[in-house]
Scaffold this active site. Structure first.
Site, PDB file in Angstrom:
ATOM      1  N   THR A  41     123.424  31.286 -30.441  1.00 14.75           N
ATOM      2  CA  THR A  41     122.198  31.592 -29.701  1.00 14.75           C
ATOM      3  C   THR A  41     121.975  33.101 -29.670  1.00 14.75           C
ATOM      4  OG1 THR A  41     122.551  29.656 -28.293  1.00 14.75           O
ATOM      5  CG2 THR A  41     120.981  31.299 -27.514  1.00 14.75           C
ATOM      6  N   ARG A  68     135.627  26.266 -27.998  1.00 10.57           N
ATOM      7  CA  ARG A  68     135.761  25.341 -26.874  1.00 10.57           C
ATOM      8  C   ARG A  68     135.765  26.083 -25.537  1.00 10.57           C
ATOM      9  NH1 ARG A  68     139.769  20.212 -27.611  1.00 10.57           N
ATOM     10  NH2 ARG A  68     138.633  19.127 -29.261  1.00 10.57           N
ATOM     11  N   ASP A 129     130.168  18.224 -25.258  1.00  8.11           N
ATOM     12  CA  ASP A 129     130.000  19.527 -24.607  1.00  8.11           C
ATOM     13  C   ASP A 129     130.729  19.535 -23.264  1.00  8.11           C
ATOM     14  OD1 ASP A 129     129.057  22.022 -23.810  1.00  8.11           O
ATOM     15  OD2 ASP A 129     127.078  21.678 -24.687  1.00  8.11           O
ATOM     16  N   LYS A 141     123.278  22.713  -8.692  1.00  9.06           N
ATOM     17  CA  LYS A 141     123.753  22.664  -7.304  1.00  9.06           C
ATOM     18  C   LYS A 141     123.150  23.827  -6.504  1.00  9.06           C
ATOM     19  CE  LYS A 141     127.837  22.859  -4.349  1.00  9.06           C
ATOM     20  NZ  LYS A 141     129.288  22.656  -4.231  1.00  9.06           N
ATOM     21  N   ARG A 220     102.075   3.416 -20.112  1.00  7.79           N
ATOM     22  CA  ARG A 220     100.896   3.457 -19.251  1.00  7.79           C
ATOM     23  C   ARG A 220     101.200   2.854 -17.883  1.00  7.79           C
ATOM     24  NH1 ARG A 220      96.940   0.057 -22.369  1.00  7.79           N
ATOM     25  NH2 ARG A 220      98.850  -0.700 -23.356  1.00  7.79           N
ATOM     26  N   TYR A 221     101.983   1.796 -17.879  1.00  6.38           N
ATOM     27  CA  TYR A 221     102.430   1.167 -16.633  1.00  6.38           C
ATOM     28  C   TYR A 221     103.525   0.163 -16.980  1.00  6.38           C
ATOM     29  CZ  TYR A 221      98.853  -2.220 -18.206  1.00  6.38           C
ATOM     30  OH  TYR A 221      98.099  -3.087 -18.943  1.00  6.38           O
ATOM     31  N   HIS A 283     105.320 -13.578 -23.326  1.00  6.19           N
ATOM     32  CA  HIS A 283     105.966 -13.427 -22.021  1.00  6.19           C
ATOM     33  C   HIS A 283     107.462 -13.704 -22.089  1.00  6.19           C
ATOM     34  CE1 HIS A 283     102.114 -12.742 -20.264  1.00  6.19           C
ATOM     35  NE2 HIS A 283     101.659 -13.939 -20.561  1.00  6.19           N
ATOM     36  N   GLU A 335      99.391  -9.042 -30.640  1.00  7.05           N
ATOM     37  CA  GLU A 335      99.614  -7.703 -30.102  1.00  7.05           C
ATOM     38  C   GLU A 335     100.439  -6.834 -31.052  1.00  7.05           C
ATOM     39  OE1 GLU A 335      98.555  -6.203 -27.460  1.00  7.05           O
ATOM     40  OE2 GLU A 335      97.857  -7.744 -26.062  1.00  7.05           O
ATOM     41  N   ARG A 527     127.634 -22.785 -23.528  1.00  6.15           N
ATOM     42  CA  ARG A 527     126.353 -22.789 -22.820  1.00  6.15           C
ATOM     43  C   ARG A 527     125.558 -21.529 -23.166  1.00  6.15           C
ATOM     44  NH1 ARG A 527     126.792 -22.585 -16.423  1.00  6.15           N
ATOM     45  NH2 ARG A 527     126.803 -20.342 -16.823  1.00  6.15           N
TER      46      ARG A 527
END
Length: 531
Positions: A41, A68, A129, A141, A220-221, A283, A335, A527
Site C-alpha cells: 500500500t 505476518r 488476515d 470499538k 427491491r423487497y 412458490h 419469470e 425419509r
C-alpha cells in the site's frame, strides 16, 4: 465544532484491494491529513508522489515473518484505541510516544477469493488476515473517536463527510462505519471457520456456529413489499444461483432467487449425460418435472403436469439450453430460466422477451456433495446437513405380494427423486419419467394424495384426455403413511405402485391396503421431509 465531531489529522491505510486507493489518498493529503501505511500500500502511494510514513518507522520494528507481523504493536493499537480527552489515556500516549490515528482504512486479505479459485491449503492459510481484523476491531470499538473504512465503496462517503464537516466526521457516521466493520470481520471469521471445518476437521455439531456472506444484490423487497431484503454470497463453492450470470430482464426478486435455487437443485438430481431433466417451480414447489431424451421433450411433459401453475414460474434444465427448447419455453410467461449454459440462438430468442431472465450457472451443483442448511427461529437458528440421500444408493425393499415391474420401478425411482424437493407432506404421482400430479405442503398425507390425484385429473382434462393421468401412475411419498387411507386414495385414483420410507407403527395396515388393491409397494428406509 460540535462535540460529536472528530477532526481527522492522521490516517492509516493498509489495503489488499488497491482500487481507488491513490485518488482517495490524494483527497486526504489535500486536506493536510498525515498518511501512514504498510508494505505494498505504501509503495503504491509513494509511487504516486504521496508522502506516506512507513508503519515500521512508527513502531521501530520491521515487517517480520513474511509480513505476518507488522501492525500488531502498541504504537498502532494505542493510536486506534486511545480515548481522546481521557486524561489517563493521554498520559499513556505521552509516556510511550503514541500518536492518535483518526482514520483507519483496511480491506482484508482476499481469503474468500483465494478459496474460490481452488488454491492450495497452504495458500489459503497465508491469506487469513490477522493484523487487519485486529486493527479494524480496535478502531470500530473506539468509534467515538475513530472512523474505520473496510469497503472501497465507502471512499466517496468519507469524501462527502469531510467536505460537509470541514475535515471532521460525525458520531452517527462513525457508528455506521463501525457497525459495518464488525459485520465484515464477523463474516470473514465465519468464512474461515467454515472452510477449516470443510477441509479436514473432525465431524460433529460445532459448539459455536456462524455464517458469513457478502452482499451480492440489494433486493427491491423480500417475500412481500413491506420487507427489506438482500442476496448474500457465501464461500460455498457449489455451482448455483450465487454465481450465476444473468441475461435479460430486471433484477431478480427474493422469491425469484428462491424458486431458481429450488428448480436448479431438483434438475441436478438427474445425470445430464443420461437424461435431459426439466423442472418448473412455483412458490418453492415443483409444479411439473420430467426427464426425456432431449430438453424440449422433457419441458413439454413437465408443463403438461400443471400448465396453470406454471404461469409465472421458474424453469430449470440440466443441459445447455438449445434454440428449439427456448422457443417452446417462451410460449408461457416465465419469470426466469436456469441452465448450465445456452447456445447463441437460444439466448437470442429469450432476449426478445423483455421481462424474462436467463440465469447461466456454468455447471450443476452436486446433489450428493456435503454441506449445511440453516433457518432462523425465535431466539436462535437451526443448522443441519443438507439432504444428500440419493435413491440409487438406497436398499429398496419390496414389502407387498406383488413386486413392481421394471417400468414401475423406474418411475418409482424418478418419483422419489422429485418428492425430495416437494414441501411436506408431499406426494408425487409419476408416469413415464414425468410427474403427473403433485400434492405439496399438506398437514394430512391423505389430503396430499387427494390433491395430487385431483391435479392429475385436471391436467388430463386440460390436455383433452378423458382418462386421468393418475391411471397407471406410481406414487412417491416423502414419509410413511400413518394410516392406510392414503394408500387407498392412491389406489382409487388409479395408481399401481408406491414408494415410501416405511417406519410407521401401522406399516402393516398400509401394506395390507396395497395388497388388497393389487399395488406393489417399496420401502426405502430413508425419509425426505422438507419443511
Amino acid at each position: 465544532m460540535a462535540s460529536d465531531l472528530r477532526r481527522i489529522e492522521r490516517a492509516l491505510l493498509s489495503v489488499a484491494d488497491k482500487t481507488g486507493l491513490v485518488d482517495f489518498a490524494r483527497v486526504l493529503h489535500g486536506r493536510g491529513i498525515g498518511l501512514v501505511s504498510t508494505g505494498g500500500t505504501r509503495q503504491e502511494l509513494v509511487a504516486a508522489g504521496l508522502p506516506a510514513q512507513d508503519v515500521a518507522d512508527l513502531t521501530g520494528f520491521p515487517e517480520l515473518m513474511d509480513g505476518r507481523l507488522k501492525t500488531l504493536h502498541p504504537v498502532v493499537h494505542g493510536g486506534l484505541l486511545a480515548k481522546r480527552e481521557n486524561p489517563t489515556h493521554e498520559a499513556a500516549m505521552l509516556a510511550h510516544n503514541i500518536a492518535p490515528i483518526d482514520l483507519l482504512v483496511v480491506n482484508l486479505y482476499p481469503f474468500e477469493a483465494t478459496v474460490r479459485r481452488g488454491a492450495s491449503i497452504e495458500d489459503c492459510v497465508e491469506n487469513i488476515d490477522i493484523g487487519g481484523p485486529a486493527m479494524i476491531r480496535a478502531a470500530a470499538k473506539n468509534h467515538g473517536d475513530v472512523a474505520v473504512v473496510v469497503d472501497i465503496g465507502d471512499y466517496d462517503a468519507i469524501r462527502g463527510e469531510l467536505e460537509s464537516h470541514d475535515g471532521a466526521t460525525r458520531a452517527v457516521f462513525r457508528r455506521s462505519l463501525a457497525s459495518k466493520a464488525f459485520a465484515r470481520t464477523a463474516a470473514y471469521d465465519a468464512t474461515v471457520a467454515l472452510w477449516l471445518e470443510d477441509t479436514g476437521s473432525e465431524a460433529g455439531s460445532a459448539q459455536y456456529r456462524a455464517f458469513g456472506g457478502t452482499l451480492q444484490q440489494e433486493l427491491r423487497y423480500g417475500e412481500n413489499p413491506h420487507q427489506r431484503a438482500g442476496f448474500y454470497r457465501t464461500l460455498n463453492r457449489r455451482p448455483g444461483i450465487g454465481g450465476a450470470r444473468q441475461f435479460g430482464g430486471k433484477p431478480l426478486s427474493y422469491n425469484n432467487i428462491g424458486d431458481a435455487d429450488a428448480a436448479l437443485d431438483l434438475v441436478a438430481e438427474f445425470d445430464p449425460a443420461r437424461d435431459a431433466a426439466v423442472a418448473i417451480v412455483k412458490h418453492a414447489n415443483p409444479c411439473g418435472v420430467a426427464i426425456g431424451p432431449n430438453a424440449i421433450d422433457a419441458y413439454r411433459r413437465a408443463l403438461r403436469c400443471d400448465p396453470v401453475s406454471a404461469f409465472g414460474g421458474v424453469v430449470a434444465v440440466n443441459r445447455p439450453l438449445d434454440r428449439a427448447t427456448a422457443a417452446e419455453m417462451v410460449k408461457v410467461f416465465t419469470e426466469a430460466i436456469v441452465a448450465p449454459e445456452a447456445d447463441p440462438d437460444a439466448r437470442a430468442i429469450l432476449a426478445g422477451k423483455k421481462n424474462l431472465r436467463l440465469l447461466l450457472t456454468g455447471a450443476l451443483p452436486d446433489p450428493r456433495a456435503p454441506g449445511l442448511s440453516w433457518r432462523d427461529v425465535s431466539g436462535g437458528f437451526l443448522v443441519q446437513d443438507r439432504d444428500t440421500a440419493d435413491v440409487d444408493g438406497m436398499d429398496l425393499k419390496v414389502v407387498t405380494k406383488r413386486a413392481p415391474t421394471g417400468e414401475e420401478l423406474a418411475d418409482l425411482r424418478f418419483g422419489f427423486r422429485v418428492v425430495k424437493h416437494v414441501k411436506s407432506n408431499a406426494i408425487v404421482l409419476a408416469k413415464g419419467g414425468a410427474s403427473v400430479g403433485i400434492g405439496a405442503g399438506q398437514m394430512s398425507r391423505v389430503d396430499a394424495v387427494r390433491i395430487a390425484a385431483w391435479k392429475a385429473e385436471d391436467a388430463a382434462r386440460s390436455a383433452g384426455e378423458t382418462r386421468s393421468f393418475a391411471q397407471g401412475a406410481v406414487v412417491a411419498s416423502d414419509a410413511f403413511f400413518p394410516f392406510p387411507d392414503g394408500v387407498e386414495a392412491a389406489a382409487a385414483a388409479g395408481a399401481t405402485a408406491v414408494i415410501q420410507p416405511g417406519g410407521s407403527l401401522r406399516d402393516g395396515d398400509a401394506i395390507a391396503a396395497a395388497d388388497r388393491a393389487g399395488l406393489a409397494m417399496v420401502f426405502t428406509g430413508i425419509r425426505h421431509f422438507r419443511h
